[in-house]
Design a protein around this motif. Structure first.
Motif, short mmCIF file in Angstrom:
data_model
loop_
_atom_site.label_atom_id
_atom_site.label_comp_id
_atom_site.label_asym_id
_atom_site.label_seq_id
_atom_site.Cartn_x
_atom_site.Cartn_y
_atom_site.Cartn_z
N ILE A 181 -17.77 -0.07 2.36
CA ILE A 181 -17.32 0.13 3.74
C ILE A 181 -16.76 1.53 3.91
O ILE A 181 -17.02 2.22 4.90
CB ILE A 181 -16.28 -0.94 4.13
N ASP A 182 -15.98 1.99 2.92
CA ASP A 182 -15.37 3.31 3.01
C ASP A 182 -16.41 4.42 2.98
O ASP A 182 -16.18 5.51 3.50
CB ASP A 182 -14.38 3.49 1.85
N ALA A 183 -17.59 4.14 2.37
CA ALA A 183 -18.64 5.15 2.28
C ALA A 183 -19.49 5.23 3.54
O ALA A 183 -20.34 6.13 3.65
CB ALA A 183 -19.54 4.85 1.07
N LEU A 184 -19.29 4.33 4.48
CA LEU A 184 -20.07 4.36 5.72
C LEU A 184 -19.77 5.62 6.52
O LEU A 184 -18.65 6.14 6.48
CB LEU A 184 -19.74 3.15 6.59
N PRO A 185 -20.74 6.10 7.27
CA PRO A 185 -20.45 7.19 8.22
C PRO A 185 -19.35 6.75 9.18
O PRO A 185 -19.23 5.57 9.51
CB PRO A 185 -21.79 7.38 8.95
N GLU A 186 -18.55 7.72 9.64
CA GLU A 186 -17.39 7.39 10.47
C GLU A 186 -17.77 6.57 11.69
O GLU A 186 -17.03 5.66 12.10
CB GLU A 186 -16.67 8.69 10.90
N ARG A 187 -18.89 6.86 12.29
CA ARG A 187 -19.28 6.15 13.50
C ARG A 187 -19.51 4.67 13.23
O ARG A 187 -19.14 3.81 14.03
CB ARG A 187 -20.55 6.77 14.08
N GLU A 188 -20.12 4.37 12.09
CA GLU A 188 -20.40 2.98 11.75
C GLU A 188 -19.13 2.25 11.30
O GLU A 188 -18.97 1.06 11.56
CB GLU A 188 -21.49 2.92 10.69
N LYS A 189 -18.21 2.98 10.65
CA LYS A 189 -16.93 2.37 10.32
C LYS A 189 -16.16 2.02 11.58
O LYS A 189 -15.54 0.95 11.69
CB LYS A 189 -16.10 3.31 9.44
N LEU A 190 -16.21 2.93 12.56
CA LEU A 190 -15.54 2.66 13.84
C LEU A 190 -16.14 1.44 14.50
O LEU A 190 -15.42 0.56 15.00
CB LEU A 190 -15.67 3.87 14.76
N LEU A 191 -17.46 1.34 14.50
CA LEU A 191 -18.13 0.21 15.13
C LEU A 191 -17.68 -1.11 14.50
O LEU A 191 -17.35 -2.07 15.21
CB LEU A 191 -19.64 0.38 15.01
N LEU A 192 -17.66 -1.17 13.17
CA LEU A 192 -17.26 -2.41 12.50
C LEU A 192 -15.79 -2.73 12.77
O LEU A 192 -15.42 -3.89 12.92
CB LEU A 192 -17.50 -2.30 10.99
N ALA A 193 -14.96 -1.69 12.83
CA ALA A 193 -13.55 -1.91 13.12
C ALA A 193 -13.37 -2.49 14.52
O ALA A 193 -12.57 -3.40 14.74
CB ALA A 193 -12.77 -0.61 12.98
N LEU A 194 -14.13 -1.97 15.49
CA LEU A 194 -14.03 -2.47 16.86
C LEU A 194 -14.51 -3.92 16.95
O LEU A 194 -13.91 -4.75 17.64
CB LEU A 194 -14.84 -1.58 17.81
N LEU A 195 -15.60 -4.22 16.24
CA LEU A 195 -16.15 -5.57 16.28
C LEU A 195 -15.27 -6.59 15.56
O LEU A 195 -15.03 -7.68 16.07
CB LEU A 195 -17.54 -5.59 15.64
N HIS A 196 -14.76 -6.20 14.40
CA HIS A 196 -14.16 -7.20 13.53
C HIS A 196 -12.66 -7.04 13.33
O HIS A 196 -12.02 -7.95 12.83
CB HIS A 196 -14.87 -7.20 12.18
N GLN A 197 -12.11 -5.89 13.70
CA GLN A 197 -10.66 -5.75 13.68
C GLN A 197 -10.09 -5.94 15.07
O GLN A 197 -9.10 -6.65 15.26
CB GLN A 197 -10.27 -4.36 13.15
N GLU A 198 -10.75 -5.33 16.05
CA GLU A 198 -10.29 -5.44 17.43
C GLU A 198 -10.91 -6.62 18.16
O GLU A 198 -10.54 -6.93 19.29
CB GLU A 198 -10.60 -4.15 18.19
N ASN A 199 -11.87 -7.29 17.52
CA ASN A 199 -12.54 -8.47 18.09
C ASN A 199 -13.17 -8.18 19.45
O ASN A 199 -13.15 -9.02 20.35
CB ASN A 199 -11.54 -9.63 18.22
N MET A 200 -13.75 -7.00 19.59
CA MET A 200 -14.45 -6.67 20.83
C MET A 200 -15.85 -7.26 20.80
O MET A 200 -16.44 -7.44 19.73
CB MET A 200 -14.55 -5.15 20.99
N ASN A 201 -16.40 -7.53 21.98
CA ASN A 201 -17.79 -7.96 22.05
C ASN A 201 -18.69 -6.73 22.16
O ASN A 201 -18.21 -5.59 22.24
CB ASN A 201 -18.02 -8.93 23.21
N LEU A 202 -20.00 -6.97 22.14
CA LEU A 202 -20.95 -5.85 22.14
C LEU A 202 -20.79 -4.96 23.37
O LEU A 202 -20.87 -3.73 23.27
CB LEU A 202 -22.38 -6.39 22.05
N LYS A 203 -20.57 -5.57 24.50
CA LYS A 203 -20.43 -4.79 25.74
C LYS A 203 -19.21 -3.89 25.68
O LYS A 203 -19.26 -2.72 26.09
CB LYS A 203 -20.32 -5.75 26.94
N GLU A 204 -18.11 -4.40 25.16
CA GLU A 204 -16.88 -3.62 25.06
C GLU A 204 -17.04 -2.48 24.06
O GLU A 204 -16.59 -1.35 24.31
CB GLU A 204 -15.72 -4.52 24.66
N VAL A 205 -17.66 -2.77 22.92
CA VAL A 205 -17.88 -1.73 21.92
C VAL A 205 -18.78 -0.64 22.48
O VAL A 205 -18.54 0.56 22.28
CB VAL A 205 -18.50 -2.32 20.64
#
Length: 249
Positions: A181-205
């Motif tokens: 996870i740490d090796a992911l590009p920053e954009r993809e780490k942000l996406l996963l954080a928004l989906l699974h840490q912030e519990n956003m849906n696809l539209k919100e992300v």
């Protein structure tokens, strides 16, 4: 006792539907929501009958894992993911793995497309077609203060009630996952954080990142395959399709 069981089931039935909706949103259209809900209710009933108060795990935490585990068992029994989708995901994963070995870093989309001898649009279509392959339940992990490291939550109980670190991850798989996870590009780490840490849906992300929902799906699929490639590279390839949590989906 029977009255208490009925009360717990009635109170947490909405949780089953919520988890089923979260899961089915990331799966092919062939997966029926009602099948997941039915499996989830069985998991809830099992949780009610097995639960004993634990200092670090409330009933809802315990039930969530039982419900999710029952749904995943149902998906496995249906062999829900078409062979064609698995093959497309494997192509992406193998390309990422080969490029990481030669470049010593995470490859860019254009480099992955070129390795696959595809145009950029063709590669994006391949990402779209490969949706649905999972790696781990990101809900079982949380990010640290910097959002860079996945940490196993101590209050999570797996579907069979065992300690999650022993029964799900074992060995040093947790460490490998953290590194992946740490090796992911920053954009993809942000996406996963928004989906699974912030519990956003696809539209919100999509709104936060300034892209379309389709692009969010593509980036998520790419991130998942990067993680799978890194885990395989570390030798955790005996049962790669059983390493599920991702939805991720």
């Amino acid at each position: 006792m029977q009255g208490q069981e009925s009360e717990l089931i009635e109170r947490h039935a909405p949780l089953v539907r919520k988890l089923a909706l979260q899961l089915v949103a990331r799966l092919p259209s062939s997966v029926e929501l009602d099948d997941l809900i039915q499996a989830g209710m069985i998991g809830l009933l099992d949780a009610v009958r097995r639960y004993q108060k634990m200092p670090q795990a409330g009933f809802e935490t315990y039930a969530t894992q039982r419900i999710r585990g029952a749904m995943l068992d149902e998906l496995r029994s249906q062999d829900w993911l078409p062979r064609s989708v698995r093959e497309k995901a494997r192509r992406i994963e193998q390309a990422i793995h080969a490029l990481e070995q030669s470049l010593g870093r995470a490859p860019r989309e254009s480099e992955i497309a070129a390795h696959l001898e595809l145009g950029q649009d063709e590669y994006l279509m391949l990402l779209q077609d490969a949706q649905g392959v999972q790696i781990l339940h990101y809900e079982d992990f949380e990010y640290d203060g910097d959002g860079l490291e996945a940490v196993m939550r101590p209050d999570v109980v797996t579907a069979n009630g065992a300690d999650p670190l022993e029964s799900l991850l074992g060995g040093n798989l947790r460490e490998v996952l953290v590194q992946a996870i740490d090796a992911l590009p920053e954009r993809e780490k942000l996406l996963l954080a928004l989906l699974h840490q912030e519990n956003m849906n696809l539209k919100e992300v999509a709104a936060v990142m300034g892209v379309t929902e389709g692009r969010v799906c593509q980036l998520r699929t790419q991130a998942i395959n990067r993680i799978r490639a890194r885990i395989r590279d570390q030798g955790w390839d005996q049962r790669p399709d059983e390493l599920v949590s991702m939805q991720i989906l």
